[in-house]
Write a protein that holds these residues in place. Structure first.
Motif, mmCIF file in Angstrom:
data_model
loop_
_atom_site.group_PDB
_atom_site.id
_atom_site.type_symbol
_atom_site.label_atom_id
_atom_site.label_comp_id
_atom_site.label_asym_id
_atom_site.label_seq_id
_atom_site.Cartn_x
_atom_site.Cartn_y
_atom_site.Cartn_z
ATOM 1 N N LEU A 227 40.137 31.890 30.162
ATOM 2 C CA LEU A 227 40.862 33.109 29.817
ATOM 3 C C LEU A 227 40.608 34.232 30.817
ATOM 4 C CD1 LEU A 227 40.412 33.243 25.923
ATOM 5 C CD2 LEU A 227 42.251 32.230 27.259
ATOM 6 N N SER A 228 39.531 34.111 31.585
ATOM 7 C CA SER A 228 39.213 35.154 32.564
ATOM 8 C C SER A 228 40.061 35.035 33.829
ATOM 9 C CB SER A 228 37.729 35.098 32.930
ATOM 10 O OG SER A 228 37.414 33.859 33.547
ATOM 11 N N LEU A 229 40.833 33.965 33.951
ATOM 12 C CA LEU A 229 41.631 33.750 35.161
ATOM 13 C C LEU A 229 42.648 34.865 35.396
ATOM 14 C CD1 LEU A 229 42.321 29.893 34.958
ATOM 15 C CD2 LEU A 229 40.787 31.081 36.537
ATOM 16 N N THR A 230 43.181 35.410 34.324
ATOM 17 C CA THR A 230 44.207 36.444 34.481
ATOM 18 C C THR A 230 43.621 37.778 34.935
ATOM 19 O OG1 THR A 230 44.036 36.952 32.118
ATOM 20 C CG2 THR A 230 45.765 35.420 32.793
ATOM 21 N N LYS A 231 42.302 37.896 34.905
ATOM 22 C CA LYS A 231 41.663 39.152 35.324
ATOM 23 C C LYS A 231 41.484 39.227 36.836
ATOM 24 C CE LYS A 231 39.056 39.457 30.985
ATOM 25 N NZ LYS A 231 37.703 39.510 30.364
ATOM 26 N N LEU A 232 41.684 38.106 37.524
ATOM 27 C CA LEU A 232 41.440 38.069 38.967
ATOM 28 C C LEU A 232 42.314 39.058 39.727
ATOM 29 C CD1 LEU A 232 41.143 34.213 39.597
ATOM 30 C CD2 LEU A 232 39.370 35.854 38.964
ATOM 31 N N SER A 233 43.541 39.209 39.287
ATOM 32 C CA SER A 233 44.461 40.117 39.978
ATOM 33 C C SER A 233 44.193 41.578 39.639
ATOM 34 C CB SER A 233 45.913 39.766 39.623
ATOM 35 O OG SER A 233 46.124 39.875 38.225
ATOM 36 N N GLN A 234 43.252 41.819 38.725
ATOM 37 C CA GLN A 234 42.932 43.188 38.317
ATOM 38 C C GLN A 234 41.619 43.683 38.918
ATOM 39 O OE1 GLN A 234 42.939 43.110 34.021
ATOM 40 N NE2 GLN A 234 44.858 41.968 33.939
ATOM 41 N N LEU A 235 40.778 42.743 39.361
ATOM 42 C CA LEU A 235 39.474 43.109 39.922
ATOM 43 C C LEU A 235 39.623 43.433 41.403
ATOM 44 C CD1 LEU A 235 37.302 40.362 38.180
ATOM 45 C CD2 LEU A 235 37.525 42.771 37.541
ATOM 46 N N ARG A 236 39.314 44.677 41.755
ATOM 47 C CA ARG A 236 39.500 45.141 43.126
ATOM 48 C C ARG A 236 38.197 45.704 43.693
ATOM 49 N NH1 ARG A 236 45.127 45.591 43.494
ATOM 50 N NH2 ARG A 236 46.133 45.559 41.440
ATOM 51 N N GLY A 237 38.100 45.661 45.007
ATOM 52 C CA GLY A 237 36.947 46.241 45.688
ATOM 53 C C GLY A 237 37.303 47.607 46.241
ATOM 54 N N ARG A 238 36.724 47.940 47.376
ATOM 55 C CA ARG A 238 37.026 49.231 48.002
ATOM 56 C C ARG A 238 38.482 49.298 48.437
ATOM 57 N NH1 ARG A 238 31.612 50.098 51.816
ATOM 58 N NH2 ARG A 238 30.104 50.229 50.076
ATOM 59 N N ASP A 239 38.974 48.171 48.936
ATOM 60 C CA ASP A 239 40.386 48.088 49.298
ATOM 61 C C ASP A 239 41.181 47.798 48.032
ATOM 62 O OD1 ASP A 239 42.911 47.592 50.232
ATOM 63 O OD2 ASP A 239 42.321 46.091 51.721
ATOM 64 N N LYS A 240 41.919 48.765 47.563
ATOM 65 C CA LYS A 240 42.636 48.630 46.298
ATOM 66 C C LYS A 240 43.747 47.584 46.346
ATOM 67 C CE LYS A 240 40.059 51.751 44.497
ATOM 68 N NZ LYS A 240 38.998 51.339 43.535
#
Length: 217
Positions: free
Chosen positions: A76-89
């Motif tokens: 279920l955490s797979l869909t969160k990948l596109s939401q997790l960002r680093g310094r480069d948004k």
């Protein structure tokens, strides 16, 4: 007409018998779709490899953050990948996953083709199953009442006709449940995980991955 014995009961039964074949026809393709999805997911080695890449990336981040390594993660955490960002948004964890795959195994970037059944949104199966179960209970319960001989004869013939289809649906549904149980065990998901939610999440992940891959081509 108002003097007909058990009129209300008979009308309810007739309505149920009229709606039952419609629900069964709606249910069959949904079950078949779920079975195909289950089979593809169980046999898709490339999907497992992608998950291994993702776990490695996650543990790399955990190590840098002073956290313990994870042995796995929920699908279920797979869909969160596109939401997790680093310094480069504009660069997400999904992009990081794709980047590593392109560096190590470029051919793996097309793994979504191995899960072609997930290219469409999974149909809502639960509601249709409940309908058929309820119809079957209604027929069994209300068939026990007294009816006019001719009505009882016609009712018996109708029930026998639909029972064959119902038995076939039941067997197909059992096959689907067994396959889904295998998936839950294979990916370490809880036994009560809703299939609609799980398949929907996988569908979304594959959609996001294809889009990210298209942006890099």
């Amino acid at each position: 007409m108002c003097n007909i014995s058990y009129l209300s009961l008979q009308l309810d039964l007739l309505l149920t018998l009229r709606e039952l074949p419609i629900s069964m026809n709606d249910l069959q393709p949904l079950i078949n779709q779920k079975i195909r999805m289950c089979k593809q997911l169980v046999n898709c080695r490339s999907f497992v490899t992608v998950l291994e890449y993702l776990l490695a990336i996650g543990n790399y981040l955990n190590e840098n953050a002073g956290k313990e390594k994870a042995k796995g993660f929920r699908l279920l955490s797979l869909t969160k990948l596109s939401q997790l960002r680093g310094r480069d948004k504009n660069f997400t964890l999904l992009h990081a996953l794709l980047e590593q795959i392109m560096l190590q195994e470029p051919g793996l970037a097309t793994f979504t083709q191995d899960l072609a059944e997930f290219e469409t949104v999974p149909g809502v199966l639960k509601n249709e199953v409940q309908k058929v179960i309820q119809y079957r209970k209604t027929i069994r319960k209300r068939n026990s009442g007294a009816h006019h001989p001719n009505f009882s004869k016609d009712l018996k013939m109708a029930i026998e006709k639909y029972n064959v289809h119902l038995e076939m649906l039941t067997k197909t549904c059992d096959e689907m449940k067994k396959l889904y149980s295998v998936i839950l065990v294979k990916f370490g998901e809880p036994p009560d995980q809703d299939s609609q939610e799980l398949f929907g999440m996988i569908y979304q992940f594959l959609h996001d991955f294809r889009r990210a891959h298209a942006e890099t081509v």
